[in-house]
Structures are given as C-alpha cells and as structure tokens.
Design an enzyme around this catalytic site. Structure first.
Site, PDB file in Angstrom:
ATOM      1  N   GLU A 136      30.754  36.132  44.467  1.00  0.00           N
ATOM      2  CA  GLU A 136      30.375  36.085  43.043  1.00  0.00           C
ATOM      3  C   GLU A 136      29.242  35.068  42.891  1.00  0.00           C
ATOM      4  OE1 GLU A 136      32.627  36.093  38.792  1.00  0.00           O
ATOM      5  OE2 GLU A 136      33.158  34.468  40.118  1.00  0.00           O
ATOM      6  N   GLY A 205      35.946  26.483  42.265  1.00  0.00           N
ATOM      7  CA  GLY A 205      37.349  26.119  42.427  1.00  0.00           C
ATOM      8  C   GLY A 205      38.033  27.215  43.209  1.00  0.00           C
ATOM      9  N   ALA A 206      37.675  28.478  42.920  1.00  0.00           N
ATOM     10  CA  ALA A 206      38.358  29.601  43.555  1.00  0.00           C
ATOM     11  C   ALA A 206      37.603  30.887  43.288  1.00  0.00           C
ATOM     12  CB  ALA A 206      39.772  29.708  42.997  1.00  0.00           C
ATOM     13  N   GLU A 208      38.367  35.252  42.747  1.00  0.00           N
ATOM     14  CA  GLU A 208      39.458  36.199  42.528  1.00  0.00           C
ATOM     15  C   GLU A 208      39.367  37.507  43.307  1.00  0.00           C
ATOM     16  OE1 GLU A 208      36.386  37.121  39.196  1.00  0.00           O
ATOM     17  OE2 GLU A 208      37.118  35.311  40.124  1.00  0.00           O
ATOM     18  N   HIS A 241      44.282  31.343  36.379  1.00  0.00           N
ATOM     19  CA  HIS A 241      42.963  31.888  36.046  1.00  0.00           C
ATOM     20  C   HIS A 241      42.609  33.036  36.996  1.00  0.00           C
ATOM     21  CE1 HIS A 241      38.677  31.378  34.692  1.00  0.00           C
ATOM     22  NE2 HIS A 241      38.443  31.906  35.891  1.00  0.00           N
ATOM     23  N   GLU A 242      42.749  32.771  38.310  1.00  0.00           N
ATOM     24  CA  GLU A 242      42.332  33.784  39.283  1.00  0.00           C
ATOM     25  C   GLU A 242      43.228  35.012  39.240  1.00  0.00           C
ATOM     26  OE1 GLU A 242      39.472  33.340  40.448  1.00  0.00           O
ATOM     27  OE2 GLU A 242      39.359  31.251  39.861  1.00  0.00           O
ATOM     28  N   GLU A 264      35.291  35.608  32.147  1.00  0.00           N
ATOM     29  CA  GLU A 264      35.607  34.204  32.388  1.00  0.00           C
ATOM     30  C   GLU A 264      36.285  33.554  31.193  1.00  0.00           C
ATOM     31  OE1 GLU A 264      35.801  33.243  35.114  1.00  0.00           O
ATOM     32  OE2 GLU A 264      34.391  34.389  36.311  1.00  0.00           O
TER      33      GLU A 264
END
Length: 808
Positions: A136, A205-206, A208, A241-242, A264
């Site tokens: 991403e 942070g991560a 998905e 979140h993910e 988001e």
C-alpha cells in the site's frame, strides 16, 4: 503548488483475471527472480499491453491467446516516472482470453516498500534477513509487473521458492476482534483463515493484506511482564483497525484513491468501537477525542489543510493524503454521522452496503445512499459539507433567560487557526448539534441540524441557575465559543466534575485553540486550567498536558520559561500526590496511564521530590535491585536524562543495547532527546543514524531531540539539513519523511525560520511531503504571531500569580 504532471490511469483494453506468481528471493545478494502467468482478457484489439512496474527488469514476455500460438513481445518500454512498462507485440492481440507470461528479476530493496528485506537477529545471535512485502498504496508493482490500481481486482495463486530452513507465509490472533466485526456487519469473515505476523523493519504500524496482516513488532507483540499499558492499548487498536479492513477495503474496495479516506477513516473509527466492545475499561472513546478528533481539528484549521476527499491523479499524490485528515478527521466525521443516525440504522445501512458491494468496488456516494435509505435522513447532503470542503465551523453561542425558557442564539463561521474568518463567501456546514444542561449532563435535551448561518433555539424549562452546553460528548466536528456569561457558568461543572469527562476535555481544548487563534487571551485558558485541580480522568489530563506542552514549547523562546514550569508543577502536583508512585489495589489500566503521565510531567518540569525519587528508582533498576515496572519506565528515564549528565546518557544507551524487546528500545529512543547539553545532544543525533537504531525509528529519536529543548530544536534542524541525502534516501517518498519534517520544525516561533524551512525544501524537494512542509511553515508563522500577541500578558499573569497564590 508546483504544476501537477499529467497522469493517466492504465488503459482498459487488457485486464487480469488471475495472477499465478512464483517468487524466488535470494537472501544473500538481495535479488529475486519471478515468473508470472496471468490469465487476462483482451477487451479490444491492441498490439501493446501497459502495466505498472517499478524497479523490475523483464527478461522475456509473451502472450498466448486461448487455443492459439504464443506471441513473443519484441520490446519493453519502461516509463520510470509513471512506474509503467509497455510491452510491444509484433502482431495484434485479438479480443478474448489468454495467458500473459513474464519472467523478471528485481531487487530486495531496503526501502520498506514493495518486496523488501528486513534485518533480524536469531535467538543464537546470528544476523539474518527476511523477505517481506508492503504494497500500500502503490508498491505491488515493485514485486511483480501488474495492474496496480484499486478498481482492477483479480485472484491470486502464489508460490514461494525458499531455503529449506525458513518459513514461508502468505495471505489466504485475532480471537476477540473477528467475532465482533462478524456480528456488527452481519456479514461473515470471507476467508478460511487469518494470520497476524510481526516484521522487524516496517514503516507503517501495519498492513491489512487479505488473510495475513503484517505489523511493526511494537504493534503486535506483547509481553505480560515488560509491556506497558499504553502498548497493550495500541496493539488492540491496530489489530482492530487492520481486521476491520478485511471487510472495509478488502471485501468491498474503493473505486479509486479519491475514496481512500473512507477506507482509513472508517477503519480508524471502528477500531475504537471494537476495542470499546472488547475492553470497556479503557474508556477508549474519551481517548479518541484526545488522540484523533483534536489532532484533526488542529490540522484542519490551517489554510494548508485539504478536504477529506481529494481527487488523486498520480500515485505519488497518494502518500500525501495518508495524513491526519484522511484518518482522524475521516474517523471523526463518521463518529458524528453514527451519532446522528443512531446505532441501529447505522448497522442496517452498513450491512446493506457490504452485502450489495461484496467482492466489488464502491465509491463514497454508494455508502451514503445505503445509510440514507436505512435512516431516512439527508445523509449525502449533510456529509458532502464535511467531506468535500476543507475546514470546519466555529459555533458562537449566547443565551438569554426569558421566564422559564433559555433562548440560544447560534451562528456559524469557518474556524481558522489565524483568527476570525475574513472573506466574502464563508463556507457553510450542515451541523448536527446536541445540547445538554446541568439537569442531566449525560443526555441531550435537544438535537437539531443547523443548516444555516444563524439560528435561534428555545430550550423549554431551564432554570436561571442551570448551565447549558453544546456538543454533548464532543462528537460534533466543530468548536464552540460561548459568551463570557455562559462560560462562567460552566466552570463550576469542571471543578465539581458534574460535567462528563469528555465534555470537560472538549471545553478546555476549544478554549486553548481559540487562544492560539487569537480569538481570546491565553490568560483566560490558564485560569480555566487551574479549575482542573480535582480532575481524576486520564484522558482529560493527557489533553491538558499536551496543550501545556505546546505552550511550554512556545514560551521556551522567552526569558520566563521557568515561570511556566512553575505553573505546570502547581497544576500537576496535587494529582501527583494523590496517585503516588506505586499502584494501589483495585487500580486499572487508566490509573497506570495517568501515573506515568503525571510523574513524567512533574519530573520533566523539575519537581524536586519527583526528581529525587526518580533518581533513586533508576539506580535500583540499573543495579538490578528493583526492576522498574513497564508503566514507570518512560517517566523515570525522561526525568533522569533531562536532569542528568553524560554518564546517565551512557547508561541509557547501554540499556538500549541490552534490551531484547523492541518496545523497550523504542521507549528509550523516544526519551533520549531530553538530554540538555549541546555535546550530548550531538551524541544522541549521531546515535539516531547508527546501526543501533532501526531505520523506521530514527525519526522518533530526532523528533525527541527537536521537542526536548530550545537548543535541541536548532541542533535537530541543522542535523537534518546536513544529513538530508541519507535521510531522504532512507525513506524515499513514504510518510516517514513527512513525520520527520513535522516533528523537527513545528516548534519554531520566529518568522524568519518559516522562510528558512521553505527555502531549504525548495532546493531539496520532497514531493510527498509538500503539504506537510506548507503546514509547518504556516504553523511557525502562527506561533510567532501568538508569541507577539500574548507573551507579555502571560508573563504578567504568572508573576502576579506568584505574588498572590490562588486559594484552592
């Protein structure tokens, strides 16, 4: 703004159905070989295929029409600027299906994007590399040639050729969060499995990925002994979140990056809903207001903000909008929308949306349509005022008592960080407004939609001695300015805690930003801050502490910096004494966070008793007599470093080296900048770029120096200019470069610094950080104006306070 270069999406004449991909990474010379066989559909006759491709060399390519001869491509034309490649064929490819075969090689880069290498150490101490992905927003094209646009979906079969002694993972812990989403959306989780893995070098942070979510180590790994409360909470939010993205983003994907904010913003809102469901004791919605809502308002009051929904052309523009507006303002307006619609209808509309568009693409308007038909309210009309125009309103309110009724007069104008909006056509919003009174502070007495510039409202049966407050729960995305009489009547509600915590927080935050914008005097805010003497709530303190930090940084440019430290000690010492150093029986998560916050604030300000105790406990910790609890480490480290010497810094760097948990390394990296002497500050900056610090964490070390002191700010900026090439190459486009710039220059408060920052980036362009740079320059000018305007009156107030201390 520089002229936007022309940009075109990929032609629609050929599209993928399935990618069959084989990748073979070489972990010694950091390259990889790839073989792609893609089932594709030719929609109209063409003799070329245009795909996305970056930093990849194609060896051979051919197209095999179904039931026909293989046609070998005769030319590969790379358009590096636009990250595309054009494959030319000697004869025309006819409409129909076929197979595109490509053999290629690429580099396992160290830029944390595409297919890249990540360094880690095995338990036996051997340094090794893993090959991992981050695609991403537009980096799948660095791993294999593909149609890398959100609307072009296809299925995948992937095989990896790896050494026998390594583990290969691909996407198709989640124990608490998955069932919550399944029930909330009423749509089952669409894949057979989900894995969560941690990766050493990770910029975000991560990420998905469908069925295999990748995380920075500190966003996933928790150790029951050594992890502090704030880390546990951060992990819960990131995981929430993910996993929300598995529905919102993966099952239904936005049609183009213009709708990124929906992905988001939605995931950022619902991660809180999910954590609130799994961990009610976190009081997470109050924290949302402090972490997301107020941050978004700060950015959105600038002239250099942007609407939530931005039309995106070239992919390099996508990185620019991964900011607090897309995430935090996006999440805040969805929270306001959820409140306006009500949970029941909101769920109904969400289910409709996900069912209708599953496995497909959707645009923002599609969601509004579903929510509108579920609720019968003018959702699109209301929401367009929040997503298509930048900024938000300031609602000015005054009241008069007429017999048993209170008449409120409301007016709205755009709120600007530089003061009252001046200009012809002021933008207007459709604002859902809630009003509460002291009779029942937790429930709305009245809900209205303010759809014009001015309105009068009658509140029935409100006695003269009752207060009236707008924006119950601080949910509406606006700021409120009360007449002085109304404000006066609200202050006792802060002192006796009859105003709910999130309303106390909102009231103080609104006032602070009004002072920053020059609409009221900063002295007024200092007086209100003193009313928080009985405050028990962590998040309210956290927000107050942030604002006092901003003021402190501003006043570090004056010769009365010490006086504001005295003020900080006065405000925080009563709560510090109530809490003490050690957890009491029956305390929870939020008490632990509050203790760390308060002791850190007192220690940093040089509160004598706190400093002595911190030094004593630090010595015991280092000597191994009594290990500090995870929640106390940050405040103690910060306190001893700020009031310590070279030996203290050496000990901290040694602790950093010995730490086996990334969380502890990060904790130390973030406080190193508190050190005060010029030569030690230099030492910390050099350390930031050393092998000891992971590339993604260099930013927090330099940022810590810039935020640590007046000298640190100058030194960090000089250091960034001197090492610009290396830093820029390290982060390329990515959003870490924006964060680095923001952290290092936003504390300046002299007009000429804005010019210097601007000039530096004109000769050292950073395209993905352009908007951040403009926002920083604007903030420096705003700080300078604030200082000129209020410094003298603040100084007088602090002196007069010292002469006659307030009686509490």
């Amino acid at each position: 703004m520089p002229e936007k270069r022309p940009f075109e999406r990929l032609p629609a004449d050929v599209s993928p159905i399935n990618y069959s991909l084989c990748l073979k990474p070489d972990l010694l010379d950091f390259t990889f070989e790839g073989k792609l066989e893609a089932a594709a559909q030719v929609r109209q006759a063409t003799n070329q295929i245009v795909m996305n491709c970056a930093d990849i060399d194609i060896i051979t390519a051919s197209y095999v029409p179904e039931g026909d001869e293989e046609i070998h491509a005769t030319g590969f034309n790379y358009q590096n600027e636009d990250e595309k490649v054009t494959l030319s064929f000697p004869s025309t490819l006819q409409p129909g299906t076929g197979t595109l075969k490509i053999d290629f090689v690429g580099e396992l880069n160290d830029k944390m994007k595409g297919f890249y290498r990540s360094k880690y150490t095995t338990p036996s101490g051997e340094v090794r590399y893993a090959a991992v992905t981050q695609f991403e927003a537009t980096d799948a094209r660095r791993a294999f040639p593909c149609w890398d646009e959100p609307a072009i979906k296809a299925t995948f079969d992937i095989s990896l050729v790896v050494p026998k002694d390594r583990v290969a993972l691909s996407n198709m812990v989640a124990a608490k969060t998955l069932p919550f989403y399944k029930d909330y959306f009423n749509v089952p989780y669409p894949l057979p499995k989900i894995d969560l893995i941690a990766i050493a070098d990770f910029a975000a942070g991560a990420m998905e990925n469908w069925g295999l979510v990748t995380y920075r180590e500190t966003a996933l790994l928790i150790d029951s002994k050594n992890s502090c409360s704030s880390s546990r909470q951060w992990v819960a939010l990131v995981v929430g979140h993910e996993l929300a993205h598995q529905w919102f983003g993966n099952l239904v994907t936005m049609e183009w990056w213009t709708h990124l904010w929906l992905n988001e913003g939605f995931a950022s809102w619902i991660e809180y809903l999910c954590v609130d469901h799994c961990f009610p004791e976190y009081d997470i919605w109050t924290q949302f207001v402090s972490a997301d809502y107020t941050r978004a308002q700060e950015l959105d009051a600038l002239d250099n903000s942007h609407p939530i929904e931005v039309s995106v052309g070239h992919p390099s523009e996508v990185d620019e909008i991964f900011d607090a507006i897309s995430y935090s303002k996006g999440a805040s307006v969805i929270r306001m929308l959820h409140d306006y619609i009500g949970d029941k209808d909101f769920k109904k509309g969400m289910n409709m949306y996900l069912t209708k568009f599953q496995q497909k693409n959707a645009a923002t308007e599609d969601l509004w349509e579903c929510l509108e038909s579920a609720s019968g309210k003018p959702i699109a009309a209301v929401m367009n005022t929040w997503t298509k125009q930048m900024g938000f309103p300031l609602i000015y309110v005054e009241a008069e008592q007429v017999e048993d009724d209170r008449i409120l007069k409301l007016s709205q104008r755009k709120f600007c960080a530089s003061g009252p909006y001046v200009g012809e056509d002021c933008p207007q919003w459709m604002v859902p407004i809630t009003i509460s009174t002291s009779e029942d502070p937790n429930h709305a007495k009245l809900k209205i939609l303010m759809d014009k510039p001015e309105m009068n409202i009658v509140l029935k049966n409100v006695k003269p001695d009752q207060w009236v407050k707008l924006n119950l729960g601080t949910v509406g995305f606006y700021r409120t300015q009360y007449s002085s009489a109304m404000l006066e009547s609200l202050l006792p509600g802060i002192r006796d805690l009859s105003l709910p915590p999130v309303d106390r927080l909102g009231l103080q935050n609104d006032l602070f930003s009004l002072a920053r914008a020059g609409i009221i005097s900063t002295v007024e805010v200092l007086k209100v801050m003193e009313a928080f003497v009985n405050e028990p709530n962590y998040t309210v303190w956290s927000d107050l502490s942030c604002n006092l930090g901003i003021l402190s940084t501003l006043l570090s440019h004056t010769d009365f910096y010490e006086e504001i430290q005295e003020f900080v000690k006065d405000v925080f010492s009563p709560i510090g004494e109530r809490l003490g150093w050690d957890p009491k029986p029956g305390e929870g998560h939020l008490d632990a966070l509050l203790r760390g916050l308060v002791l850190g604030k007192l220690g940093k300000a040089g509160h004598k008793a706190t400093l002595e105790e911190a030094r004593r406990r630090f010595k015991d910790h280092v000597e191994g007599k009594q290990i500090l609890s995870a929640d106390l480490r940050s405040p103690v480290y910060l306190t001893v470093l700020k009031h310590g010497d070279g030996t203290t810094l050496d000990i901290m760097i040694k602790l950093h080296k010995q730490a086996d948990m990334q969380e502890e390394k990060n904790r130390i990296e973030r406080v190193l900048g508190a050190t005060l002497s010029p030569e030690l500050i230099q030492k910390v900056l050099t350390f930031a770029l050393s092998e000891e610090v992971r590339p993604q964490d260099t930013v927090s070390v330099i940022g810590g120096v810039a935020g640590g002191s007046k000298h640190g700010r100058k030194a960090a900026w000089k250091f960034i200019k001197e090492n610009w090439e290396e830093l820029y190459n390290r982060y390329q486009g990515g959003f870490l470069i924006s964060r680095l710039i923001k952290l290092s220059v936003e504390g300046f408060a002299v007009d000429k610094m804005a010019g210097e920052v601007k000039a530096f980036f004109e000769s050292h362009p950073a395209p993905s950080a352009e908007r951040t740079i403009q926002q920083c320059c604007e903030n420096i000018l705003l700080n300078a104006a604030w200082l000129k305007r209020d410094a003298e009156s603040i100084h007088q107030y602090l002196l007069q306070r010292k002469a006659s201390p307030p009686t509490v």
